[in-house]
Design a protein around this motif. Structure first.
Motif, PDB file in Angstrom:
ATOM      1  N   ALA A 125      37.094  49.898  34.817  1.00 59.20           N
ATOM      2  CA  ALA A 125      35.945  49.207  35.403  1.00 59.20           C
ATOM      3  C   ALA A 125      36.328  47.909  36.108  1.00 59.20           C
ATOM      4  O   ALA A 125      35.502  47.325  36.810  1.00 59.20           O
ATOM      5  CB  ALA A 125      34.916  48.903  34.317  1.00 59.20           C
ATOM      6  N   LEU A 126      37.556  47.451  35.947  1.00 60.05           N
ATOM      7  CA  LEU A 126      37.950  46.148  36.505  1.00 60.05           C
ATOM      8  C   LEU A 126      37.720  46.024  38.019  1.00 60.05           C
ATOM      9  O   LEU A 126      37.254  44.976  38.483  1.00 60.05           O
ATOM     10  CB  LEU A 126      39.408  45.840  36.163  1.00 60.05           C
ATOM     11  CG  LEU A 126      39.707  45.521  34.690  1.00 60.05           C
ATOM     12  CD1 LEU A 126      41.203  45.262  34.492  1.00 60.05           C
ATOM     13  CD2 LEU A 126      38.893  44.332  34.209  1.00 60.05           C
ATOM     14  N   PRO A 127      38.054  47.050  38.834  1.00 60.22           N
ATOM     15  CA  PRO A 127      37.813  46.878  40.287  1.00 60.22           C
ATOM     16  C   PRO A 127      36.356  46.592  40.619  1.00 60.22           C
ATOM     17  O   PRO A 127      36.064  45.821  41.540  1.00 60.22           O
ATOM     18  CB  PRO A 127      38.267  48.217  40.884  1.00 60.22           C
ATOM     19  CG  PRO A 127      39.156  48.818  39.873  1.00 60.22           C
ATOM     20  CD  PRO A 127      38.673  48.350  38.542  1.00 60.22           C
ATOM     21  N   PHE A 128      35.443  47.184  39.865  1.00 65.80           N
ATOM     22  CA  PHE A 128      34.021  46.993  40.154  1.00 65.80           C
ATOM     23  C   PHE A 128      33.528  45.645  39.629  1.00 65.80           C
ATOM     24  O   PHE A 128      32.590  45.066  40.190  1.00 65.80           O
ATOM     25  CB  PHE A 128      33.222  48.157  39.580  1.00 65.80           C
ATOM     26  CG  PHE A 128      33.708  49.487  40.080  1.00 65.80           C
ATOM     27  CD1 PHE A 128      33.499  49.866  41.394  1.00 65.80           C
ATOM     28  CD2 PHE A 128      34.432  50.339  39.258  1.00 65.80           C
ATOM     29  CE1 PHE A 128      33.973  51.076  41.880  1.00 65.80           C
ATOM     30  CE2 PHE A 128      34.913  51.547  39.728  1.00 65.80           C
ATOM     31  CZ  PHE A 128      34.688  51.919  41.039  1.00 65.80           C
ATOM     32  N   ALA A 129      34.170  45.130  38.583  1.00 66.91           N
ATOM     33  CA  ALA A 129      33.867  43.770  38.138  1.00 66.91           C
ATOM     34  C   ALA A 129      34.387  42.750  39.154  1.00 66.91           C
ATOM     35  O   ALA A 129      33.736  41.736  39.422  1.00 66.91           O
ATOM     36  CB  ALA A 129      34.482  43.522  36.761  1.00 66.91           C
ATOM     37  N   ILE A 130      35.547  43.025  39.727  1.00 67.66           N
ATOM     38  CA  ILE A 130      36.088  42.136  40.762  1.00 67.66           C
ATOM     39  C   ILE A 130      35.155  42.071  41.958  1.00 67.66           C
ATOM     40  O   ILE A 130      35.039  41.035  42.628  1.00 67.66           O
ATOM     41  CB  ILE A 130      37.497  42.616  41.175  1.00 67.66           C
ATOM     42  CG1 ILE A 130      38.492  42.363  40.031  1.00 67.66           C
ATOM     43  CG2 ILE A 130      37.977  41.926  42.452  1.00 67.66           C
ATOM     44  CD1 ILE A 130      39.869  42.960  40.250  1.00 67.66           C
ATOM     45  N   TRP A 131      34.442  43.152  42.238  1.00 64.44           N
ATOM     46  CA  TRP A 131      33.519  43.182  43.373  1.00 64.44           C
ATOM     47  C   TRP A 131      32.436  42.115  43.257  1.00 64.44           C
ATOM     48  O   TRP A 131      31.874  41.677  44.251  1.00 64.44           O
ATOM     49  CB  TRP A 131      32.890  44.574  43.470  1.00 64.44           C
ATOM     50  CG  TRP A 131      32.087  44.829  44.704  1.00 64.44           C
ATOM     51  CD1 TRP A 131      30.735  45.003  44.779  1.00 64.44           C
ATOM     52  CD2 TRP A 131      32.556  44.955  46.053  1.00 64.44           C
ATOM     53  NE1 TRP A 131      30.342  45.234  46.073  1.00 64.44           N
ATOM     54  CE2 TRP A 131      31.445  45.215  46.882  1.00 64.44           C
ATOM     55  CE3 TRP A 131      33.820  44.893  46.632  1.00 64.44           C
ATOM     56  CZ2 TRP A 131      31.537  45.396  48.245  1.00 64.44           C
ATOM     57  CZ3 TRP A 131      33.923  45.063  48.008  1.00 64.44           C
ATOM     58  CH2 TRP A 131      32.802  45.317  48.794  1.00 64.44           C
ATOM     59  N   PHE A 132      32.121  41.664  42.021  1.00 65.59           N
ATOM     60  CA  PHE A 132      31.164  40.587  41.836  1.00 65.59           C
ATOM     61  C   PHE A 132      31.605  39.301  42.544  1.00 65.59           C
ATOM     62  O   PHE A 132      30.776  38.488  42.934  1.00 65.59           O
ATOM     63  CB  PHE A 132      31.006  40.264  40.346  1.00 65.59           C
ATOM     64  CG  PHE A 132      29.946  41.055  39.634  1.00 65.59           C
ATOM     65  CD1 PHE A 132      28.660  41.153  40.148  1.00 65.59           C
ATOM     66  CD2 PHE A 132      30.228  41.680  38.433  1.00 65.59           C
ATOM     67  CE1 PHE A 132      27.670  41.862  39.471  1.00 65.59           C
ATOM     68  CE2 PHE A 132      29.241  42.383  37.748  1.00 65.59           C
ATOM     69  CZ  PHE A 132      27.966  42.479  38.267  1.00 65.59           C
ATOM     70  N   TYR A 133      32.922  39.096  42.656  1.00 66.83           N
ATOM     71  CA  TYR A 133      33.457  37.826  43.164  1.00 66.83           C
ATOM     72  C   TYR A 133      34.371  37.995  44.373  1.00 66.83           C
ATOM     73  O   TYR A 133      34.851  36.999  44.927  1.00 66.83           O
ATOM     74  CB  TYR A 133      34.240  37.112  42.061  1.00 66.83           C
ATOM     75  CG  TYR A 133      33.464  36.881  40.798  1.00 66.83           C
ATOM     76  CD1 TYR A 133      32.463  35.913  40.750  1.00 66.83           C
ATOM     77  CD2 TYR A 133      33.724  37.615  39.632  1.00 66.83           C
ATOM     78  CE1 TYR A 133      31.745  35.688  39.589  1.00 66.83           C
ATOM     79  CE2 TYR A 133      33.012  37.390  38.467  1.00 66.83           C
ATOM     80  CZ  TYR A 133      32.024  36.431  38.442  1.00 66.83           C
ATOM     81  OH  TYR A 133      31.313  36.210  37.298  1.00 66.83           O
ATOM     82  N   LEU A 134      34.616  39.221  44.761  1.00 63.90           N
ATOM     83  CA  LEU A 134      35.578  39.493  45.827  1.00 63.90           C
ATOM     84  C   LEU A 134      35.249  38.745  47.110  1.00 63.90           C
ATOM     85  O   LEU A 134      34.108  38.731  47.545  1.00 63.90           O
ATOM     86  CB  LEU A 134      35.612  40.995  46.124  1.00 63.90           C
ATOM     87  CG  LEU A 134      36.652  41.426  47.162  1.00 63.90           C
ATOM     88  CD1 LEU A 134      38.015  41.581  46.496  1.00 63.90           C
ATOM     89  CD2 LEU A 134      36.250  42.732  47.826  1.00 63.90           C
ATOM     90  N   ALA A 135      36.258  38.111  47.686  1.00 66.90           N
ATOM     91  CA  ALA A 135      36.217  37.457  48.996  1.00 66.90           C
ATOM     92  C   ALA A 135      35.825  35.996  48.945  1.00 66.90           C
ATOM     93  O   ALA A 135      35.784  35.339  49.987  1.00 66.90           O
ATOM     94  CB  ALA A 135      35.325  38.202  49.982  1.00 66.90           C
ATOM     95  N   ILE A 136      35.574  35.420  47.755  1.00 65.75           N
ATOM     96  CA  ILE A 136      35.266  33.988  47.715  1.00 65.75           C
ATOM     97  C   ILE A 136      36.422  33.177  48.284  1.00 65.75           C
ATOM     98  O   ILE A 136      36.231  32.113  48.870  1.00 65.75           O
ATOM     99  CB  ILE A 136      34.922  33.529  46.275  1.00 65.75           C
ATOM    100  CG1 ILE A 136      34.411  32.084  46.313  1.00 65.75           C
ATOM    101  CG2 ILE A 136      36.097  33.680  45.342  1.00 65.75           C
ATOM    102  CD1 ILE A 136      33.876  31.582  44.987  1.00 65.75           C
ATOM    103  N   GLU A 137      37.641  33.719  48.153  1.00 70.64           N
ATOM    104  CA  GLU A 137      38.809  33.015  48.688  1.00 70.64           C
ATOM    105  C   GLU A 137      38.797  32.964  50.213  1.00 70.64           C
ATOM    106  O   GLU A 137      39.609  32.259  50.829  1.00 70.64           O
ATOM    107  CB  GLU A 137      40.095  33.666  48.197  1.00 70.64           C
ATOM    108  CG  GLU A 137      40.362  35.059  48.723  1.00 70.64           C
ATOM    109  CD  GLU A 137      39.594  36.159  47.994  1.00 70.64           C
ATOM    110  OE1 GLU A 137      39.729  37.329  48.394  1.00 70.64           O
ATOM    111  OE2 GLU A 137      38.852  35.853  47.022  1.00 70.64           O
ATOM    112  N   GLY A 138      37.884  33.687  50.847  1.00 74.60           N
ATOM    113  CA  GLY A 138      37.783  33.666  52.298  1.00 74.60           C
ATOM    114  C   GLY A 138      37.434  32.302  52.857  1.00 74.60           C
ATOM    115  O   GLY A 138      37.613  32.058  54.052  1.00 74.60           O
ATOM    116  N   VAL A 139      36.938  31.402  52.018  1.00 69.65           N
ATOM    117  CA  VAL A 139      36.694  30.023  52.458  1.00 69.65           C
ATOM    118  C   VAL A 139      37.966  29.415  53.028  1.00 69.65           C
ATOM    119  O   VAL A 139      37.923  28.611  53.971  1.00 69.65           O
ATOM    120  CB  VAL A 139      36.173  29.176  51.274  1.00 69.65           C
ATOM    121  CG1 VAL A 139      36.140  27.692  51.640  1.00 69.65           C
ATOM    122  CG2 VAL A 139      34.781  29.647  50.863  1.00 69.65           C
ATOM    123  N   ALA A 140      39.121  29.814  52.494  1.00 71.30           N
ATOM    124  CA  ALA A 140      40.393  29.261  52.972  1.00 71.30           C
ATOM    125  C   ALA A 140      40.609  29.552  54.448  1.00 71.30           C
ATOM    126  O   ALA A 140      41.315  28.808  55.136  1.00 71.30           O
ATOM    127  CB  ALA A 140      41.548  29.845  52.157  1.00 71.30           C
TER     128      ALA A 140
END
Length: 448
Positions: free
Chosen positions: A195-210
């Motif tokens: 289930a980890l990939p789908f939990a990561i989807w909750f936060y995925l791409a926040i690093e795009g601020v960089a």
């Protein structure tokens, strides 16, 4: 070759803390609307809650570490620039490839969800055609300029956050612990890891601020605020939405669709309820915010890689009127449109997550390497409790990577085969022997 500094394409510095908060939350907030629910199918609500808590710790520790890099080296290439500086051309290539995969494959999944929401509201609306149309519209919006794009992000993000708060208020009275615990999937490491990939989807791409760091006013102070306020907002929304939704009905009926929230409202209030229809209508704002934000992200990554000589030089051209990377926007859109034709949301999500996790690992390794190589590098923000916080983030990143590869081996083969091919071409052309490009050496002082 990288052009001389005087000829290097320049981006416009206009972003403030509120803009960065909007971009950070907007990039991710679609993850609260759909995609995560596929994790229920492999772990059930209890197992998925544990997976989500584990990934929340990963993102908190990662963002505290990543912010050090973003403020020390504010560059449109983001993670690519950090690895380039830490490990040279090969390190930059690996991280650039992983980041491109993340940001090129997240938008198609979101576009498919946009089409599915439209189809939920009006069954005659075709999912694929709507998704393709979204690419055309939002690439056009992004072409108008980063300030205009950021203002648009702010409006739709505020609406999306408000909508999720209203949603939680509507479903909370109908929450039943018995629903949350019903039809349990055997609790174990296998289900949680799957289930980890789908939990990561909750936060995925926040690093795009960089990737908009070169367009930020006063990056020393603005970037940490944008990251930390954004992450705090997302943690509250992710846990609230996931827990409450699992307790309103049989979670199994929501675990394989791209519109779990309006479907849950339809169960508790009736499909024809004005609240259900209203939520599904404005629910598009959350998906639009993320779709718009990830387009900003991929375009800046393509721009930075092209500017440094990794991709064809024309992709680094900046529109003379709007100061936006127009060819980078168009190229990423073509790749996304191709991914849309597969119509496989879960697989596209996993591929995007795989790219993200590889990038997280490379960024954290870059943090350690730069601490040793450049101890005097100006760091306006430093990772707290170094080295323990970054080490915990790295350990959880490697755990997530192992789980994703183990449970999705053929997608992993596709990802790493692509990386191997890119590395092979790079080595054959002798690009690894070229010196680090000047534009990857920018520091806050250079951008003031």
């Amino acid at each position: 070759m990288t052009p001389p500094a005087t000829a290097t394409p320049a981006l416009k510095k206009v972003l403030r803390p509120l803009h960065l908060w909007a971009i950070a939350v907007g990039l991710v907030i679609s993850g609260e609307y759909f995609g995560w629910n596929y994790g229920w199918a492999v772990a059930g609500p209890v197992g998925f809650l544990l997976a989500t808590l584990l990934i929340t710790v990963l993102y908190v520790t990662f963002i505290f570490s990543f912010t050090e890099l973003t403020t020390a080296i504010p560059h449109a290439g983001g993670p690519f620039a950090y690895s380039y500086r830490a490990f040279g051309p090969l390190g930059g290539l690996v991280t650039g490839y992983a980041t491109l995969v993340e940001f090129l494959f997240a938008p198609p999944a979101i576009a498919l969800a946009l089409g599915s929401y439209g189809h939920f509201l009006h069954p005659q609306v075709p999912v694929l055609a709507t998704a393709l149309g979204c690419y055309v519209v939002f690439i056009g919006i992004n072409l108008l300029g980063i300030k205009e794009s950021a203002r648009f992000s702010l409006v739709v993000t505020l609406l999306a956050v408000a909508e999720l708060v209203v949603y939680m208020g509507l479903v909370a009275p109908h929450f039943k612990t018995s629903n949350f615990l019903s039809h349990p999937v055997p609790l174990g490491a296998a289900g949680i890891f799957a289930a980890l990939p789908f939990a990561i989807w909750f936060y995925l791409a926040i690093e795009g601020v960089a990737m908009v760091a070169e367009e930020v006013q006063d990056p020393r102070r603005t970037i940490p605020k944008g990251y930390l306020y954004g992450l705090g907002t997302l943690v509250v929304l992710a846990l609230g939405v996931m827990i409450l939704t699992a307790g309103v009905t049989d979670w199994r009926r929501l675990s394989t669709i791209d519109y779990p929230l309006p479907e849950a409202l339809g169960v508790v209030l009736g499909r024809q309820s004005r609240w259900t229809q209203f939520f599904a209508s404005i629910g598009l704002f959350g998906l639009v915010a993320s779709f718009h934000g990830t387009i900003i992200g991929y375009s800046r990554q393509v721009f930075a890689l092209a500017r440094s000589g990794y991709l064809p030089g024309f992709l680094a051209q900046v529109n003379p009127r709007f100061r936006t990377p127009h060819w980078a926007l168009a190229a990423g859109g073509l790749i996304g449109a191709g991914a849309l034709l597969t119509g496989t949301t879960a697989q596209v999500i996993i591929l995007s997550v795989l790219g993200a996790v590889v990038m997280y690992g490379m960024s954290l390794l870059s943090l350690f390497a730069l601490r040793r190589k450049e101890p005097r590098l100006e760091r306006p923000f430093t990772a707290p409790f170094y080295p323990y916080v970054p080490l915990l983030a790295l350990a959880l990143t490697l755990l997530s990577l192992g789980a994703i590869v183990y449970y999705n081996w053929w997608l992993s083969v596709l990802f790493f085969a692509g990386l191997g091919g890119v590395l092979g071409v790079f080595l054959l052309l002798g690009r690894h022997r070229q010196p680090v490009a000047e534009d990857t050496l920018l520091t806050p002082a250079d951008l003031l």
